[in-house]
Design a protein around this motif. Structure first.
Motif, PDB file in Angstrom:
ATOM      1  N   SER A 123      49.104 -36.216  20.241  1.00  0.00           N
ATOM      2  CA  SER A 123      48.225 -35.751  19.167  1.00  0.00           C
ATOM      3  C   SER A 123      48.023 -36.786  18.061  1.00  0.00           C
ATOM      4  O   SER A 123      47.277 -36.537  17.117  1.00  0.00           O
ATOM      5  CB  SER A 123      48.804 -34.462  18.550  1.00  0.00           C
ATOM      6  OG  SER A 123      50.085 -34.710  17.983  1.00  0.00           O
ATOM      7  N   GLU A 124      48.675 -37.935  18.172  1.00  0.00           N
ATOM      8  CA  GLU A 124      48.594 -38.933  17.103  1.00  0.00           C
ATOM      9  C   GLU A 124      47.703 -40.112  17.507  1.00  0.00           C
ATOM     10  O   GLU A 124      47.607 -40.456  18.683  1.00  0.00           O
ATOM     11  CB  GLU A 124      49.993 -39.438  16.742  1.00  0.00           C
ATOM     12  CG  GLU A 124      50.909 -38.341  16.231  1.00  0.00           C
ATOM     13  CD  GLU A 124      52.096 -38.887  15.466  1.00  0.00           C
ATOM     14  OE1 GLU A 124      51.998 -40.009  14.928  1.00  0.00           O
ATOM     15  OE2 GLU A 124      53.117 -38.186  15.412  1.00  0.00           O
ATOM     16  N   ASP A 125      47.060 -40.712  16.493  1.00  0.00           N
ATOM     17  CA  ASP A 125      46.275 -41.913  16.764  1.00  0.00           C
ATOM     18  C   ASP A 125      47.235 -43.084  16.924  1.00  0.00           C
ATOM     19  O   ASP A 125      48.419 -42.993  16.579  1.00  0.00           O
ATOM     20  CB  ASP A 125      45.281 -42.171  15.628  1.00  0.00           C
ATOM     21  CG  ASP A 125      45.968 -42.410  14.295  1.00  0.00           C
ATOM     22  OD1 ASP A 125      46.531 -43.515  14.103  1.00  0.00           O
ATOM     23  OD2 ASP A 125      45.968 -41.493  13.443  1.00  0.00           O
ATOM     24  N   ARG A 192      55.522 -59.537  26.289  1.00  0.00           N
ATOM     25  CA  ARG A 192      56.029 -58.698  25.192  1.00  0.00           C
ATOM     26  C   ARG A 192      54.950 -57.720  24.717  1.00  0.00           C
ATOM     27  O   ARG A 192      55.221 -56.528  24.494  1.00  0.00           O
ATOM     28  CB  ARG A 192      56.482 -59.615  24.060  1.00  0.00           C
ATOM     29  CG  ARG A 192      57.087 -58.952  22.853  1.00  0.00           C
ATOM     30  CD  ARG A 192      57.616 -60.031  21.907  1.00  0.00           C
ATOM     31  NE  ARG A 192      57.660 -59.581  20.535  1.00  0.00           N
ATOM     32  CZ  ARG A 192      58.711 -58.983  19.961  1.00  0.00           C
ATOM     33  NH1 ARG A 192      59.795 -58.759  20.683  1.00  0.00           N
ATOM     34  NH2 ARG A 192      58.675 -58.615  18.705  1.00  0.00           N
ATOM     35  N   PHE A 193      53.709 -58.220  24.588  1.00  0.00           N
ATOM     36  CA  PHE A 193      52.613 -57.343  24.187  1.00  0.00           C
ATOM     37  C   PHE A 193      52.339 -56.303  25.269  1.00  0.00           C
ATOM     38  O   PHE A 193      52.072 -55.135  24.974  1.00  0.00           O
ATOM     39  CB  PHE A 193      51.353 -58.168  23.902  1.00  0.00           C
ATOM     40  CG  PHE A 193      50.289 -57.405  23.150  1.00  0.00           C
ATOM     41  CD1 PHE A 193      50.275 -57.400  21.770  1.00  0.00           C
ATOM     42  CD2 PHE A 193      49.313 -56.684  23.832  1.00  0.00           C
ATOM     43  CE1 PHE A 193      49.297 -56.692  21.066  1.00  0.00           C
ATOM     44  CE2 PHE A 193      48.336 -55.968  23.143  1.00  0.00           C
ATOM     45  CZ  PHE A 193      48.328 -55.980  21.752  1.00  0.00           C
ATOM     46  N   ASP A 194      52.402 -56.723  26.544  1.00  0.00           N
ATOM     47  CA  ASP A 194      52.216 -55.781  27.648  1.00  0.00           C
ATOM     48  C   ASP A 194      53.249 -54.653  27.591  1.00  0.00           C
ATOM     49  O   ASP A 194      52.926 -53.493  27.851  1.00  0.00           O
ATOM     50  CB  ASP A 194      52.332 -56.509  28.994  1.00  0.00           C
ATOM     51  CG  ASP A 194      51.078 -57.293  29.353  1.00  0.00           C
ATOM     52  OD1 ASP A 194      50.057 -57.145  28.653  1.00  0.00           O
ATOM     53  OD2 ASP A 194      51.123 -58.052  30.334  1.00  0.00           O
ATOM     54  N   ALA A 195      54.492 -55.007  27.291  1.00  0.00           N
ATOM     55  CA  ALA A 195      55.547 -53.989  27.212  1.00  0.00           C
ATOM     56  C   ALA A 195      55.239 -52.984  26.111  1.00  0.00           C
ATOM     57  O   ALA A 195      55.409 -51.771  26.289  1.00  0.00           O
ATOM     58  CB  ALA A 195      56.899 -54.660  26.968  1.00  0.00           C
ATOM     59  N   ALA A 196      54.773 -53.478  24.956  1.00  0.00           N
ATOM     60  CA  ALA A 196      54.418 -52.584  23.850  1.00  0.00           C
ATOM     61  C   ALA A 196      53.206 -51.736  24.221  1.00  0.00           C
ATOM     62  O   ALA A 196      53.140 -50.539  23.884  1.00  0.00           O
ATOM     63  CB  ALA A 196      54.137 -53.412  22.592  1.00  0.00           C
ATOM     64  N   HIS A 197      52.248 -52.337  24.916  1.00  0.00           N
ATOM     65  CA  HIS A 197      51.059 -51.615  25.387  1.00  0.00           C
ATOM     66  C   HIS A 197      51.471 -50.461  26.305  1.00  0.00           C
ATOM     67  O   HIS A 197      50.991 -49.323  26.156  1.00  0.00           O
ATOM     68  CB  HIS A 197      50.157 -52.607  26.119  1.00  0.00           C
ATOM     69  CG  HIS A 197      48.946 -52.009  26.765  1.00  0.00           C
ATOM     70  ND1 HIS A 197      47.673 -52.154  26.267  1.00  0.00           N
ATOM     71  CD2 HIS A 197      48.802 -51.275  27.913  1.00  0.00           C
ATOM     72  CE1 HIS A 197      46.811 -51.536  27.046  1.00  0.00           C
ATOM     73  NE2 HIS A 197      47.474 -50.994  28.064  1.00  0.00           N
ATOM     74  N   GLU A 198      52.359 -50.746  27.244  1.00  0.00           N
ATOM     75  CA  GLU A 198      52.797 -49.699  28.175  1.00  0.00           C
ATOM     76  C   GLU A 198      53.614 -48.626  27.484  1.00  0.00           C
ATOM     77  O   GLU A 198      53.550 -47.452  27.854  1.00  0.00           O
ATOM     78  CB  GLU A 198      53.578 -50.318  29.333  1.00  0.00           C
ATOM     79  CG  GLU A 198      52.756 -51.242  30.227  1.00  0.00           C
ATOM     80  CD  GLU A 198      51.499 -50.582  30.759  1.00  0.00           C
ATOM     81  OE1 GLU A 198      51.533 -49.365  31.054  1.00  0.00           O
ATOM     82  OE2 GLU A 198      50.473 -51.272  30.875  1.00  0.00           O
ATOM     83  N   GLU A 216      42.567 -47.905  26.947  1.00  0.00           N
ATOM     84  CA  GLU A 216      43.223 -49.205  26.894  1.00  0.00           C
ATOM     85  C   GLU A 216      43.193 -49.787  25.484  1.00  0.00           C
ATOM     86  O   GLU A 216      44.151 -50.427  25.049  1.00  0.00           O
ATOM     87  CB  GLU A 216      42.561 -50.169  27.888  1.00  0.00           C
ATOM     88  CG  GLU A 216      42.748 -49.776  29.345  1.00  0.00           C
ATOM     89  CD  GLU A 216      44.214 -49.628  29.717  1.00  0.00           C
ATOM     90  OE1 GLU A 216      45.007 -50.535  29.410  1.00  0.00           O
ATOM     91  OE2 GLU A 216      44.573 -48.584  30.299  1.00  0.00           O
ATOM     92  N   ARG A 217      42.092 -49.572  24.777  1.00  0.00           N
ATOM     93  CA  ARG A 217      42.025 -50.035  23.383  1.00  0.00           C
ATOM     94  C   ARG A 217      43.065 -49.330  22.528  1.00  0.00           C
ATOM     95  O   ARG A 217      43.682 -49.939  21.646  1.00  0.00           O
ATOM     96  CB  ARG A 217      40.620 -49.811  22.815  1.00  0.00           C
ATOM     97  CG  ARG A 217      39.597 -50.848  23.230  1.00  0.00           C
ATOM     98  CD  ARG A 217      38.376 -50.805  22.307  1.00  0.00           C
ATOM     99  NE  ARG A 217      37.704 -49.525  22.365  1.00  0.00           N
ATOM    100  CZ  ARG A 217      36.691 -49.249  23.189  1.00  0.00           C
ATOM    101  NH1 ARG A 217      36.248 -50.171  24.013  1.00  0.00           N
ATOM    102  NH2 ARG A 217      36.130 -48.050  23.173  1.00  0.00           N
ATOM    103  N   ASP A 218      43.258 -48.038  22.762  1.00  0.00           N
ATOM    104  CA  ASP A 218      44.269 -47.286  22.011  1.00  0.00           C
ATOM    105  C   ASP A 218      45.664 -47.863  22.264  1.00  0.00           C
ATOM    106  O   ASP A 218      46.464 -48.016  21.334  1.00  0.00           O
ATOM    107  CB  ASP A 218      44.243 -45.807  22.408  1.00  0.00           C
ATOM    108  CG  ASP A 218      43.102 -45.047  21.753  1.00  0.00           C
ATOM    109  OD1 ASP A 218      42.453 -45.624  20.855  1.00  0.00           O
ATOM    110  OD2 ASP A 218      42.855 -43.889  22.140  1.00  0.00           O
ATOM    111  N   ALA A 219      45.961 -48.176  23.527  1.00  0.00           N
ATOM    112  CA  ALA A 219      47.279 -48.744  23.854  1.00  0.00           C
ATOM    113  C   ALA A 219      47.431 -50.128  23.230  1.00  0.00           C
ATOM    114  O   ALA A 219      48.519 -50.493  22.762  1.00  0.00           O
ATOM    115  CB  ALA A 219      47.467 -48.806  25.371  1.00  0.00           C
ATOM    116  N   ASP A 220      46.346 -50.924  23.223  1.00  0.00           N
ATOM    117  CA  ASP A 220      46.388 -52.241  22.570  1.00  0.00           C
ATOM    118  C   ASP A 220      46.627 -52.103  21.072  1.00  0.00           C
ATOM    119  O   ASP A 220      47.409 -52.857  20.481  1.00  0.00           O
ATOM    120  CB  ASP A 220      45.084 -53.003  22.816  1.00  0.00           C
ATOM    121  CG  ASP A 220      45.070 -53.753  24.134  1.00  0.00           C
ATOM    122  OD1 ASP A 220      46.161 -53.957  24.720  1.00  0.00           O
ATOM    123  OD2 ASP A 220      43.979 -54.139  24.581  1.00  0.00           O
TER     124      ASP A 220
END
Length: 357
Positions: A123-125, A192-198, A216-220
């Motif tokens: 429910s969070e952005d 490292r960024f991929d790990a945070a994205h996942e 994908e933009r939200d995960a980025d």
């Protein structure tokens, strides 16, 4: 008489990215014979035939006589680069997820691994989700020195992908345990960024992974806020930073020059014009393909500690592979990228405690 498990034969073939015709040729059997085996018309192929198939696939013979594998469902997986992947690469990557299951289940039978401590943040952005998980984990707004170590301490199982450049990373939940698979072919900053994205996918899309650029933009965006808290960024980076300043500062947050430049724009430290000029400089300098002043690659603390403890009982990677009925290269492919070449943890590193069951 033992019955050949056809689902395991199919699994190993897909894992090796082979067609049925290629497998038959490598095994020295006819395509008709393999088709008859695969369709169940030959229920008990000869030992010589099974041995030939096993040798061609590089798997031990006993692997093909065990129960069905708990295979990963593609609909429950977050793939960063699904459109760039071939069907063979997708199948092989999903199979690596199943191998992660096997390894984790075996280790969990011997040790009490860290329990998952993630939240349901659907429910969070993205920016709020990053702030919420930071508060939940009690890390405030300071930089995260070792993201893999943090994730492992919170119950995430981190493994390596060996599928080539087209497969960035993916994640999924299984029996309330979160998994992340990283492609360590890319730079340490990108992994490292991929790990945070996942992690963003695991928190915000736990009950399904809808495809699309927005997801994908939200995960980025989550990854950007997690790794570079805006309060810390504004406190340590001046307005309109130069490329030299971006390069000298990026190590604080462990991100690439491109990621820090983009985050600086999003935070209002760069105008659109300055950001475009900075991107030109980054491209001209070759920093999109080779990261300047690259940081050391993060390594797993959990799996190193596990291997240390197992070594005390004379378990080598070879004996582990034997217990799992897997080839050694598959165990290596799961761990090598997050362990590095050295298997044993350095003595001056304090690993998380492990309790033997």
């Amino acid at each position: 008489m033992a019955i050949l498990n056809l689902s395991r034969l199919s699994f190993a073939r897909k894992r090796r990215q082979l067609t049925k015709k290629q497998l038959a040729e490598m095994a020295g059997i006819s395509s008709i014979t393999l088709t008859r085996i695969d369709t169940g018309k030959i229920i008990s192929p000869s030992e010589e035939t099974v041995s030939a198939l096993a040798n061609a696939l590089g798997y031990p013979v006993n692997f093909f006589y065990l129960d069905d594998i708990d295979e990963v469902n593609q609909q429950e997986v977050s793939f960063r680069s699904l459109k760039a992947m071939t069907a063979k690469q997708t199948d092989a990557a999903l199979a690596s997820g199943s191998l992660g299951y096997i390894f984790n289940d075996w280790v969990s039978s011997k040790f009490n691994l860290p329990e998952p401590d993630l939240l349901d943040l659907r429910s969070e952005d993205p920016s709020s989700a990053a702030a919420t998980i930071r508060r939940h984990w009690g890390i405030g707004f300071r930089p995260i020195p070792n993201l893999i170590k943090l994730l492992e301490s919170k119950g995430v199982r981190v493994f390596t992908l060996a599928e080539g450049k087209n497969v960035d990373a993916f994640s999924f939940w299984r029996d309330d345990v979160p998994y992340i698979f990283l492609n360590t072919v890319k730079s340490a900053e990108r992994s490292r960024f991929d790990a945070a994205h996942e992690l963003g996918h695991l928190l915000m899309h736990r009950h399904g992974y809808p495809e699309g650029r927005e997801v994908e933009r939200d995960a980025d965006l989550f990854a950007s806020h997690l790794l570079i808290p805006r309060e810390d960024l504004i406190a340590h980076l001046p307005a309109t930073p130069s490329l030299a300043k971006i390069i000298s500062s990026k190590g604080r947050w462990g991100v690439s020059v491109a990621a820090l430049a983009r985050t600086s724009k999003d935070a209002g430290l760069l105008t659109d014009w300055h950001y475009r000029e900075l991107c030109k400089q980054i491209a001209t300098s070759g920093y999109r393909s080779k990261e300047p002043e690259s940081i050391p690659r993060e390594r797993s603390i959990l799996w190193r500690k596990v291997l240390e403890e197992l070594w005390k009982d004379r378990y080598t990677k070879e004996t582990i592979a034997s217990h799992l009925c897997l080839p050694l290269d598959e165990v290596d492919s799961l761990l090598q990228g997050v362990l590095g070449e050295r298997v044993l943890v350095e003595r001056n590193v304090a690993p998380p405690p492990l309790r033997v069951v």
